[in-house]
Motif scaffolding. Sequence first.
Motif, PDB file in Angstrom:
ATOM      1  N   GLN A 179       4.909   6.379   4.574  1.00 24.24           N
ATOM      2  CA  GLN A 179       4.851   6.655   6.103  1.00 24.24           C
ATOM      3  C   GLN A 179       5.994   5.702   6.662  1.00 24.24           C
ATOM      4  O   GLN A 179       6.633   6.025   7.499  1.00 24.24           O
ATOM      5  N   ARG A 234      -3.032  13.309   6.873  1.00 22.10           N
ATOM      6  CA  ARG A 234      -3.549  12.201   6.572  1.00 22.10           C
ATOM      7  C   ARG A 234      -4.918  12.054   6.015  1.00 22.10           C
ATOM      8  O   ARG A 234      -5.193  11.374   5.282  1.00 22.10           O
ATOM      9  N   PHE A 235      -5.700  13.188   6.614  1.00 19.30           N
ATOM     10  CA  PHE A 235      -6.802  13.279   6.194  1.00 19.30           C
ATOM     11  C   PHE A 235      -7.013  13.548   4.696  1.00 19.30           C
ATOM     12  O   PHE A 235      -7.811  12.676   3.980  1.00 19.30           O
ATOM     13  N   TRP A 236      -6.281  14.354   4.162  1.00 17.25           N
ATOM     14  CA  TRP A 236      -6.259  14.783   2.920  1.00 17.25           C
ATOM     15  C   TRP A 236      -5.502  13.662   1.955  1.00 17.25           C
ATOM     16  O   TRP A 236      -6.019  13.368   0.759  1.00 17.25           O
ATOM     17  N   GLU A 270       0.784  -1.330  -0.011  1.00 16.83           N
ATOM     18  CA  GLU A 270       0.071   0.001   0.212  1.00 16.83           C
ATOM     19  C   GLU A 270       0.933   1.283  -0.032  1.00 16.83           C
ATOM     20  O   GLU A 270       1.484   1.268   0.929  1.00 16.83           O
ATOM     21  N   LYS A 278     -12.419   9.539  -2.138  1.00 20.63           N
ATOM     22  CA  LYS A 278     -13.267  10.313  -2.968  1.00 20.63           C
ATOM     23  C   LYS A 278     -12.488  10.529  -4.447  1.00 20.63           C
ATOM     24  O   LYS A 278     -13.240  10.652  -5.221  1.00 20.63           O
ATOM     25  N   HIS A 316      -5.775  10.300   2.733  1.00 23.75           N
ATOM     26  CA  HIS A 316      -7.460   9.534   2.484  1.00 23.75           C
ATOM     27  C   HIS A 316      -7.971  10.009   1.390  1.00 23.75           C
ATOM     28  O   HIS A 316      -8.700   9.161   0.859  1.00 23.75           O
ATOM     29  N   PHE A 317      -8.490  11.331   1.600  1.00 24.82           N
ATOM     30  CA  PHE A 317      -9.341  11.836   0.546  1.00 24.82           C
ATOM     31  C   PHE A 317      -9.137  11.675  -0.788  1.00 24.82           C
ATOM     32  O   PHE A 317      -9.870  11.350  -1.530  1.00 24.82           O
ATOM     33  N   ALA A 351     -12.071  20.961  -3.452  1.00 24.82           N
ATOM     34  CA  ALA A 351     -11.775  20.790  -2.063  1.00 24.82           C
ATOM     35  C   ALA A 351     -10.119  20.745  -1.959  1.00 24.82           C
ATOM     36  O   ALA A 351      -9.711  21.275  -0.813  1.00 24.82           O
ATOM     37  N   ASN A 383       1.131   3.658   2.958  1.00 29.66           N
ATOM     38  CA  ASN A 383       1.717   2.829   4.231  1.00 29.66           C
ATOM     39  C   ASN A 383       3.185   2.910   3.832  1.00 29.66           C
ATOM     40  O   ASN A 383       3.870   3.159   4.791  1.00 29.66           O
ATOM     41  N   ARG A 438      -0.121  16.400  11.393  1.00 28.08           N
ATOM     42  CA  ARG A 438       0.011  14.996  10.936  1.00 28.08           C
ATOM     43  C   ARG A 438      -1.578  14.432  10.518  1.00 28.08           C
ATOM     44  O   ARG A 438      -1.829  13.673   9.515  1.00 28.08           O
ATOM     45  N   ALA A 439      -2.496  14.897  11.306  1.00 27.59           N
ATOM     46  CA  ALA A 439      -3.836  14.290  11.151  1.00 27.59           C
ATOM     47  C   ALA A 439      -4.424  14.896   9.782  1.00 27.59           C
ATOM     48  O   ALA A 439      -5.149  14.333   9.166  1.00 27.59           O
ATOM     49  N   THR A 440      -4.179  16.520   9.725  1.00 24.83           N
ATOM     50  CA  THR A 440      -4.749  17.039   8.829  1.00 24.83           C
ATOM     51  C   THR A 440      -4.140  16.435   7.227  1.00 24.83           C
ATOM     52  O   THR A 440      -4.743  16.318   6.319  1.00 24.83           O
TER      53      THR A 440
END
Lengths: 229, 229
Positions: free
Chosen positions: A79, A103-105, A73, A112, A107-108, A142, A76, A99-101
């Motif tokens: 990271q 990872r959010f994008w 992946e 999507k 993942h986006f 976005a 993965n 980091r969370a932000t």
Amino acid sequence: MAQTGSNDTVKLLGSWSSPFALRGRVALHLKSVEYEYIEEADVLNSKSELLLKSNPIHKKVPVLIHGDVSICESLNIVQYVDEAWPSKPSILPSDPKDRATARFWAHFVDGKCFESIDAAAGAKDDAGRIAAAGSLMECLAALEEAYEKSNKGGDFFGGQNIGYVDIACGAILGPLSVIEAFSGVKFLSPETTPGLVQWAERFRAHEAVKPYMPTVAEFIEFAKQKFNV
Amino acid sequence: MAQTGSNDTVKLLGSWSSPFALRGRVALHLKSVEYEYIEEADVLNSKSELLLKSNPIHKKVPVLIHGDVSICESLNIVQYVDEAWPSKPSILPSDPKDRATARFWAHFVDGKCFESIDAAAGAKDDAGRIAAAGSLMECLAALEEAYEKSNKGGDFFGGQNIGYVDIACGAILGPLSVIEAFSGVKFLSPETTPGLVQWAERFRAHEAVKPYMPTVAEFIEFAKQKFNV
């Protein structure tokens, strides 16, 4: 000078046309990791023994083989590269919220965005094409907003340097150029996504990206073979 | 005693029936974080202003609100909680290779596993149901193998303690019990997935899980409302 997290050999199993394999190459380049790149010979028609053995669940490139461990992946892998070779430059930001932000994008993009790209590439009629195009436009809007908010005046999502979100987003550029060529629609344009247009140019030209990023013509030729058109 | 990464208030916007919100609650419990839990009142029919404002992209629970930052996506929340409150117990393992393996299986749960669960829940005819059931069985067989390889004689995927993969996998237990009840098929059984059966029992009974995990009867009642059956 090359940095290595251990004395174990590093191999990346990839495919020149894979936007996901590109992520692994960029991450390894940023960390100056010496590795053997192994091209999966016939990604459209057959899978090598090495691929089947090292990624038995998904049977997809990229796979990073570090010593006797296979990492699958692409996000993965990125990271993992950041954590296994922790010296600078860091790929993910250090602050947990940032980091969370990031990872959010990322993942986006893999959720999507690629769902819209796949829908656009596989649409069978005009209604499907229009719906997919609309969804893709929304995703890019976005990302444009996220880019404007996150780059802090720098050239990249990661600020002055290429970071996790840049590497994640870089994977859409090839597929997007193919969809633009086939549909005649400009999804990235100075009118709708001015930040992303400039970002894409800088990303493609970056020394950690340029050697591994196929040209638009190469992407289109590959897509013609893949979709038999 | 509660540990806090900062003086900012912590809120979790969730829904009692959401297997993804459960992940956030378990992570916060493991880290002894004091937080306000806000139940999204009518998750089936309308979305609150707070949800729309704090997760404008996906409009889904859970959302962790820490000070003025909203963290969305359940696995992202779990990683954030691990990083923002770094004292023990760690949720992700410390070794980069083990972290990559944990992230791989968590991604597998949210990818192939939930695709199969959604396909099983949404199948319109016997052929669809059989295909989805086969796919789900394959996923669980892969998780069973991963469990046997990773727990090192302990009670959980994470060894002696609940870790990232446990929290990820815990989300399938509710939906799985609903599918089992509606289909009459036992997907987790001592014959096919002996390790997972025991793991599931221990996971449900864990003090960081039990207060937040609905009963099978509650899950079934919710599913009847959701699918209007």
